[in-house]
Design an enzyme around this catalytic site. Structure first.
Site, PDB file in Angstrom:
ATOM      1  CE  LYS A 115      -1.498 -10.168   0.886  1.00 54.13           C
ATOM      2  NZ  LYS A 115      -1.144  -8.548   1.872  1.00 54.13           N
ATOM      3  CE  LYS A 197      -1.433 -16.347   5.073  1.00 54.62           C
ATOM      4  NZ  LYS A 197      -0.957 -15.154   5.300  1.00 54.62           N
ATOM      5  CE  LYS A 200      -7.511  -8.779   5.040  1.00 50.98           C
ATOM      6  NZ  LYS A 200      -6.146  -8.856   4.771  1.00 50.98           N
TER       7      LYS A 200
HETATM    8  P1  TYM Z   1       0.422  -9.980   8.098  1.00 46.34           P
HETATM    9  O1  TYM Z   1      -0.115  -8.408   8.623  1.00 46.34           O
HETATM   10  O2  TYM Z   1      -0.065 -10.690   7.064  1.00 46.34           O
HETATM   11  O3  TYM Z   1       0.810 -10.778   9.387  1.00 46.34           O
HETATM   12  C1  TYM Z   1       1.007 -10.529  11.066  1.00 46.34           C
HETATM   13  C2  TYM Z   1       1.311 -11.509  11.290  1.00 46.34           C
HETATM   14  O4  TYM Z   1       0.961 -12.972  12.034  1.00 46.34           O
HETATM   15  C3  TYM Z   1       0.866 -13.800  11.622  1.00 46.34           C
HETATM   16  N1  TYM Z   1      -0.062 -14.372  10.496  1.00 46.34           N
HETATM   17  C4  TYM Z   1      -0.031 -15.983  11.370  1.00 46.34           C
HETATM   18  N2  TYM Z   1       0.248 -16.646  12.438  1.00 46.34           N
HETATM   19  C5  TYM Z   1      -0.166 -17.317  12.165  1.00 46.34           C
HETATM   20  N3  TYM Z   1      -1.122 -18.620  11.532  1.00 46.34           N
HETATM   21  C6  TYM Z   1      -1.660 -17.754  11.015  1.00 46.34           C
HETATM   22  N4  TYM Z   1      -2.845 -17.618  10.091  1.00 46.34           N
HETATM   23  C7  TYM Z   1      -1.138 -16.416  10.614  1.00 46.34           C
HETATM   24  N5  TYM Z   1      -2.042 -14.968   9.992  1.00 46.34           N
HETATM   25  C8  TYM Z   1      -1.119 -14.224  10.095  1.00 46.34           C
HETATM   26  C9  TYM Z   1       2.183 -13.488  10.151  1.00 46.34           C
HETATM   27  O5  TYM Z   1       3.068 -14.558   9.901  1.00 46.34           O
HETATM   28  C10 TYM Z   1       2.715 -12.017  10.582  1.00 46.34           C
HETATM   29  O6  TYM Z   1       3.500 -12.306  11.334  1.00 46.34           O
HETATM   30  N6  TYM Z   1       4.199  -8.987   5.645  1.00 46.34           N
HETATM   31  C11 TYM Z   1       3.782  -8.433   7.084  1.00 46.34           C
HETATM   32  C12 TYM Z   1       3.627  -7.115   7.674  1.00 46.34           C
HETATM   33  C13 TYM Z   1       5.305  -6.564   8.406  1.00 46.34           C
HETATM   34  C14 TYM Z   1       6.194  -6.941   8.723  1.00 46.34           C
HETATM   35  C15 TYM Z   1       7.313  -5.907   8.383  1.00 46.34           C
HETATM   36  C16 TYM Z   1       6.485  -7.617   9.538  1.00 46.34           C
HETATM   37  C17 TYM Z   1       5.339  -5.597   7.682  1.00 46.34           C
HETATM   38  N7  TYM Z   1       6.637  -4.704   7.448  1.00 46.34           N
HETATM   39  C18 TYM Z   1       8.278  -5.863   9.520  1.00 46.34           C
HETATM   40  C19 TYM Z   1       7.334  -8.025  10.375  1.00 46.34           C
HETATM   41  C20 TYM Z   1       8.111  -6.862  10.208  1.00 46.34           C
HETATM   42  C21 TYM Z   1       2.488  -9.042   6.912  1.00 46.34           C
HETATM   43  O7  TYM Z   1       2.077  -8.552   6.476  1.00 46.34           O
HETATM   44  O8  TYM Z   1       1.968  -9.816   7.928  1.00 46.34           O
END
Ligand code: TYM
Length: 333
Positions: A115, A197, A200
């Protein structure tokens, strides 16, 4: 809270519309486990402002995300659904954990590196300390499992390290959580760039949960396959990343093994395979889209869900926060 059940917790940032990667990597896994676990799922809105957001869009997407959680099968009667910003304990414990998370640890986080490369004009302190807030999100609820996609594993591992460090100083305050990563769907790649991956940030290669069937099908028909001469459906992520990604999607949705998929498309080229995956995705997302559209019209219902969610989440979170404040030596209010 049912004290006999194990606890599961996870969150997604409402920084973009939910996509197939979020669904297969995370949400699908959550909805499957509700009878077994006491479940907490939130919209990680505090995290989104590490990158500049348009306020009106953020508000709209946050409510849409809640409607989509419910439409994906997260029954608010059985799961605690809430906005992170409605439970102040997240920011409060986040600050405490900032002081127990090392600069070197944060510097190694892949998401920070990615990022900060993407948003060179806004490498803010929040972007850097984000994993400490995520650790707070998790540790407040003393969960056993954190169901996430592969890309979040590093953050959950850091959470474990921070919790162990804290427990090492003050005694057993935090439960040490395990990441819970699905076998199929943990890392869905983009349809146009199978080397990165699904996200968006490359919308042509990203399938959104609320997208129209014809748009989804167009994206699958245009999905990049591989330039090998073999042209057959075979799982080989190194030689055939595009086809393997489509197989991964198909497997996560249908529950079929890679061998079964290879057999199903034996003798057929990519031309037959791609629309078939598209159809499976469309049929999987159709009821979710319809239900989310219906729920979103009922703002009163959504308000009731997130208020009740925040109330329950706050009760649980404040219990952990009080314990932490006491341990570090703050005077009881
Ligand atoms: P975020 O918002 O980027 O993504 C949310 C969830 O979706 C999964 N994910 C994917 N899985 C498979 N293939 C992909 N291309 C893909 N893109 C996204 C992510 O692994 C995630 O599980 N930091 C976290 C959000 C967060 C969080 C937390 C998660 C904040 N606090 C506490 C768990 C517990 C994040 O940015 O995920």
């Amino acid at each position: 809270m049912d004290d006999t059940k194990k606890i599961m917790l996870s969150g997604i940032q409402p920084s973009g519309d939910l996509h197939l990667g979020n669904y297969l990597g995370a949400i699908k896994n959550w909805a499957d486990r509700v009878e077994e676990f006491d479940c907490y799922y939130f919209m990680a809105d505090l995290h989104t402002i590490t990158v500049r957001q348009n306020p009106a869009d953020l508000r709209r997407r946050s409510l849409e995300q809640l409607a989509q959680y419910i439409a994906c099968g997260l029954d608010p009667e059985k799961n605690t659904l809430f906005f992170q910003s409605h439970v102040p304990a997240h920011a409060q414990l986040g600050w405490v954990l900032d002081c127990y998370t090392m600069f070197g640890e944060l510097s190694r986080m892949t998401q920070f590196k990615d990022k900060s490369a993407k948003h060179k004009d806004n490498i803010n302190a929040g972007l850097f300390t984000y994993p400490a807030l995520m650790a707070a999100d998790i540790l407040l609820y003393q969960p056993d499992y954190v169901p996430v996609g592969e890309d979040q594993k590093q953050h959950v591992e850091l959470t474990r390290d921070v919790a162990q460090r804290f427990n090492g100083i003050y005694g057993p305050v935090f439960k040490i959580p395990e990441p819970y990563i699905p076998k199929a769907g943990a890392r869905i790649m983009g349809l146009t760039v199978p080397g990165s991956k699904m996200s968006k940030s490359i919308p042509e290669g990203c399938v959104f949960l609320m997208e129209k069937p014809e748009d989804i099908q167009r994206k699958f028909r245009r999905a990049v396959t591989d330039s090998d001469t073999e042209r057959c459906v075979r799982y080989d992520p190194v030689a055939k990343p595009g086809v393997s990604n489509l197989m991964n999607i198909y497997s996560a949705i249908t529950g079929r093994t890679f061998e079964a998929i290879e057999a199903e498309f034996d003798g057929q080229g990519y031309g037959a395979f791609k629309p078939k995956v598209g159809e499976a995705v469309i049929e999987c997302l159709r009821p979710i889209r319809e239900e989310a559209t219906r729920i979103l019209k009922d703002k009163g219902y959504l308000e009731g869900v997130y208020r009740a969610g925040a109330e329950k989440a706050s009760r649980v979170a404040n219990k952990t926060l009080r314990k932490v404040y006491k341990k570090v030596g703050f005077v009881q209010p």
